[in-house]
Write a protein that holds these residues in place. Structure first.
Motif, PDB file in Angstrom:
ATOM      1  N   MET A   1      85.167  25.303  56.212  1.00 36.88           N
ATOM      2  CA  MET A   1      84.329  26.250  56.945  1.00 36.88           C
ATOM      3  C   MET A   1      84.422  25.779  58.581  1.00 36.88           C
ATOM      4  O   MET A   1      84.538  24.231  58.877  1.00 36.88           O
ATOM      5  CB  MET A   1      82.767  26.144  56.619  1.00 36.88           C
ATOM      6  CG  MET A   1      82.510  26.788  55.370  1.00 36.88           C
ATOM      7  SD  MET A   1      82.956  28.568  55.108  1.00 36.88           S
ATOM      8  CE  MET A   1      81.280  29.347  56.137  1.00 36.88           C
ATOM      9  N   ILE A   2      84.111  26.574  59.813  1.00 34.79           N
ATOM     10  CA  ILE A   2      84.018  25.876  61.005  1.00 34.79           C
ATOM     11  C   ILE A   2      82.737  26.501  61.563  1.00 34.79           C
ATOM     12  O   ILE A   2      82.448  27.604  61.276  1.00 34.79           O
ATOM     13  CB  ILE A   2      85.352  26.271  61.626  1.00 34.79           C
ATOM     14  CG1 ILE A   2      85.170  25.865  63.325  1.00 34.79           C
ATOM     15  CG2 ILE A   2      85.378  27.885  61.947  1.00 34.79           C
ATOM     16  CD1 ILE A   2      86.631  25.939  63.898  1.00 34.79           C
ATOM     17  N   ALA A   3      82.083  25.468  62.429  1.00 34.29           N
ATOM     18  CA  ALA A   3      80.741  25.927  62.878  1.00 34.29           C
ATOM     19  C   ALA A   3      80.736  25.343  64.313  1.00 34.29           C
ATOM     20  O   ALA A   3      81.446  24.515  64.576  1.00 34.29           O
ATOM     21  CB  ALA A   3      79.649  25.618  62.164  1.00 34.29           C
ATOM     22  N   THR A   4      79.999  26.182  65.263  1.00 28.92           N
ATOM     23  CA  THR A   4      79.706  25.752  66.323  1.00 28.92           C
ATOM     24  C   THR A   4      78.633  24.396  66.475  1.00 28.92           C
ATOM     25  O   THR A   4      78.159  24.038  65.295  1.00 28.92           O
ATOM     26  CB  THR A   4      79.153  26.596  67.438  1.00 28.92           C
ATOM     27  OG1 THR A   4      77.465  26.965  66.713  1.00 28.92           O
ATOM     28  CG2 THR A   4      80.128  27.654  67.549  1.00 28.92           C
ATOM     29  N   LEU A   5      78.635  23.691  67.429  1.00 27.57           N
ATOM     30  CA  LEU A   5      77.529  22.655  67.377  1.00 27.57           C
ATOM     31  C   LEU A   5      76.167  22.838  67.046  1.00 27.57           C
ATOM     32  O   LEU A   5      75.400  22.298  66.574  1.00 27.57           O
ATOM     33  CB  LEU A   5      77.765  21.717  68.844  1.00 27.57           C
ATOM     34  CG  LEU A   5      79.075  21.128  69.059  1.00 27.57           C
ATOM     35  CD1 LEU A   5      78.981  20.210  70.323  1.00 27.57           C
ATOM     36  CD2 LEU A   5      79.358  20.045  67.936  1.00 27.57           C
ATOM     37  N   ILE A  18      85.498  31.112  67.567  1.00 26.51           N
ATOM     38  CA  ILE A  18      85.204  29.738  67.565  1.00 26.51           C
ATOM     39  C   ILE A  18      86.205  28.747  66.881  1.00 26.51           C
ATOM     40  O   ILE A  18      86.144  27.568  66.939  1.00 26.51           O
ATOM     41  CB  ILE A  18      83.581  29.278  66.908  1.00 26.51           C
ATOM     42  CG1 ILE A  18      83.947  29.618  65.293  1.00 26.51           C
ATOM     43  CG2 ILE A  18      82.704  30.203  67.315  1.00 26.51           C
ATOM     44  CD1 ILE A  18      82.797  29.016  64.373  1.00 26.51           C
ATOM     45  N   GLY A  19      87.407  29.497  66.533  1.00 23.23           N
ATOM     46  CA  GLY A  19      88.277  28.642  65.964  1.00 23.23           C
ATOM     47  C   GLY A  19      89.415  28.249  66.808  1.00 23.23           C
ATOM     48  O   GLY A  19      89.201  28.697  68.057  1.00 23.23           O
ATOM     49  N   TYR A  20      90.607  27.678  66.415  1.00 23.46           N
ATOM     50  CA  TYR A  20      91.895  27.236  67.449  1.00 23.46           C
ATOM     51  C   TYR A  20      92.826  26.992  66.397  1.00 23.46           C
ATOM     52  O   TYR A  20      92.496  26.686  65.228  1.00 23.46           O
ATOM     53  CB  TYR A  20      91.307  26.261  68.073  1.00 23.46           C
ATOM     54  CG  TYR A  20      91.424  24.814  67.611  1.00 23.46           C
ATOM     55  CD1 TYR A  20      90.646  24.290  66.638  1.00 23.46           C
ATOM     56  CD2 TYR A  20      92.305  23.924  68.180  1.00 23.46           C
ATOM     57  CE1 TYR A  20      90.623  23.179  66.234  1.00 23.46           C
ATOM     58  CE2 TYR A  20      92.405  22.593  67.691  1.00 23.46           C
ATOM     59  CZ  TYR A  20      91.595  22.324  66.704  1.00 23.46           C
ATOM     60  OH  TYR A  20      91.806  20.873  66.226  1.00 23.46           O
ATOM     61  N   MET A 153      81.254  23.950  70.930  1.00 29.92           N
ATOM     62  CA  MET A 153      80.514  24.847  71.730  1.00 29.92           C
ATOM     63  C   MET A 153      79.234  25.230  71.098  1.00 29.92           C
ATOM     64  O   MET A 153      79.033  24.907  70.061  1.00 29.92           O
ATOM     65  CB  MET A 153      81.365  26.156  71.936  1.00 29.92           C
ATOM     66  CG  MET A 153      81.721  26.827  70.613  1.00 29.92           C
ATOM     67  SD  MET A 153      82.833  28.265  70.940  1.00 29.92           S
ATOM     68  CE  MET A 153      84.368  27.616  70.755  1.00 29.92           C
ATOM     69  N   VAL A 154      78.303  25.791  72.093  1.00 30.16           N
ATOM     70  CA  VAL A 154      77.150  26.239  71.495  1.00 30.16           C
ATOM     71  C   VAL A 154      76.891  27.793  71.995  1.00 30.16           C
ATOM     72  O   VAL A 154      77.511  28.173  72.973  1.00 30.16           O
ATOM     73  CB  VAL A 154      75.908  25.206  72.233  1.00 30.16           C
ATOM     74  CG1 VAL A 154      76.096  23.900  71.580  1.00 30.16           C
ATOM     75  CG2 VAL A 154      75.765  25.234  73.587  1.00 30.16           C
ATOM     76  N   ILE A 155      76.350  28.463  71.106  1.00 34.44           N
ATOM     77  CA  ILE A 155      76.351  29.909  71.617  1.00 34.44           C
ATOM     78  C   ILE A 155      74.891  30.796  71.210  1.00 34.44           C
ATOM     79  O   ILE A 155      74.944  31.950  71.695  1.00 34.44           O
ATOM     80  CB  ILE A 155      77.066  30.733  70.661  1.00 34.44           C
ATOM     81  CG1 ILE A 155      77.020  30.393  69.268  1.00 34.44           C
ATOM     82  CG2 ILE A 155      78.793  30.045  70.906  1.00 34.44           C
ATOM     83  CD1 ILE A 155      77.780  31.508  68.361  1.00 34.44           C
TER      84      ILE A 155
END
Ligand SMILES: NC(=O)c1ccc[n+]([C@@H]2O[C@H](COP(=O)([O-])OP(=O)(O)OC[C@H]3O[C@@H](n4cnc5c(N)ncnc54)[C@H](OP(=O)(O)O)[C@@H]3O)[C@@H](O)[C@H]2O)c1
Length: 193
Positions: A1-5, A18-20, A153-155
């Motif tokens: 999984m990937i998540a923002t800060l 939010i990925g790369y 990043m924060v969103i």
């Protein structure tokens, strides 16, 4: 999984935002270590195809509202994990296009379905989410490791967290196995104690 800060798994409904590429490469590496990739229907509906060089995909779905003519079901390797109360016509179509694993009548608990995958020799499972499925995997005691990429990043907003479901009976404690930075991204791997 990937998540923002700040813990979001997507921005305005878009996980790609939010990925790369480095995270995609990591995901390909993780897939190469797995016997099967387990994914909820909500996430699978965003896929047009499934790569030939990846292990088979096991799609978890009760509704069977899936595109059985689409690329995900080409080649006949995909496993559909569902239950006896799935709509009969869709179940028939699933059987034409995939290997169907029936996990009881109503599928209240994901555990027996995962036990059955393991009994078929697919014990090394990579669950790529989404958050609703992953919460059930954890609740069933099947979360053994968590590979989480932190996206710098924060969103704000109200996006799902990594697990989306009722409170677990008790918090699961995890141990950090490694944390590898890649530029401003951080790949972490935790094991359940
Ligand atoms: N940031 C990340 O790393 C990441 C990773 C993965 C996904 N995502 C994003 O997460 C979003 C989807 O997540 P989500 O949590 O809504 O969906 P999900 O977990 O992928 O799928 C939920 C669906 O799985 C099926 N399901 C789950 N538990 C079941 C059970 N016990 N029995 C039968 N079926 C079951 C149901 O399908 P039916 O409705 O067909 O019955 C349910 O609607 C997507 O936008 C995706 O891009 C992000």
């Amino acid at each position: 999984m990937i998540a923002t800060l700040d813990g979001a798994i997507q921005y305005k409904g878009d996980t790609g935002a939010i990925g790369y590429p480095g995270d995609h490469a990591l995901m390909a590496g993780l897939r190469s270590l797995a016997d099967v990739v387990v994914m909820g229907a909500g996430t699978v509906r965003e896929y047009d195809a499934w790569p030939d060089d990846a292990p088979p995909l096991a799609v978890v779905s009760r509704s069977l509202d899936l595109d059985f003519d689409g690329g995900v079901f080409e080649g006949g390797r995909t496993i559909v994990v569902t239950c006896g109360s799935a709509p009969a016509d869709r179940l028939e179509r699933a059987r034409e296009r995939a290997d169907v694993l029936l996990a009881g009548e109503t599928f209240a608990d994901i555990g027996p379905a995962l036990d059955e995958l393991a009994a078929r020799g697919l014990g090394r499972m990579l669950c790529e989410g989404g958050p609703r499925l992953l919460a059930q995997v954890a609740a069933a005691g099947w979360l053994h490791e968590l590979c989480l990429t932190l996206s710098p990043m924060v969103i704000a907003g109200d996006a799902f967290r990594v697990l989306n479901g009722p409170d677990l009976d008790e918090p699961l404690r995890l141990r950090l196995l490694h944390a590898v930075p890649d530029g401003d991204y951080l790949f972490t791997r935790y094991a359940v104690e």
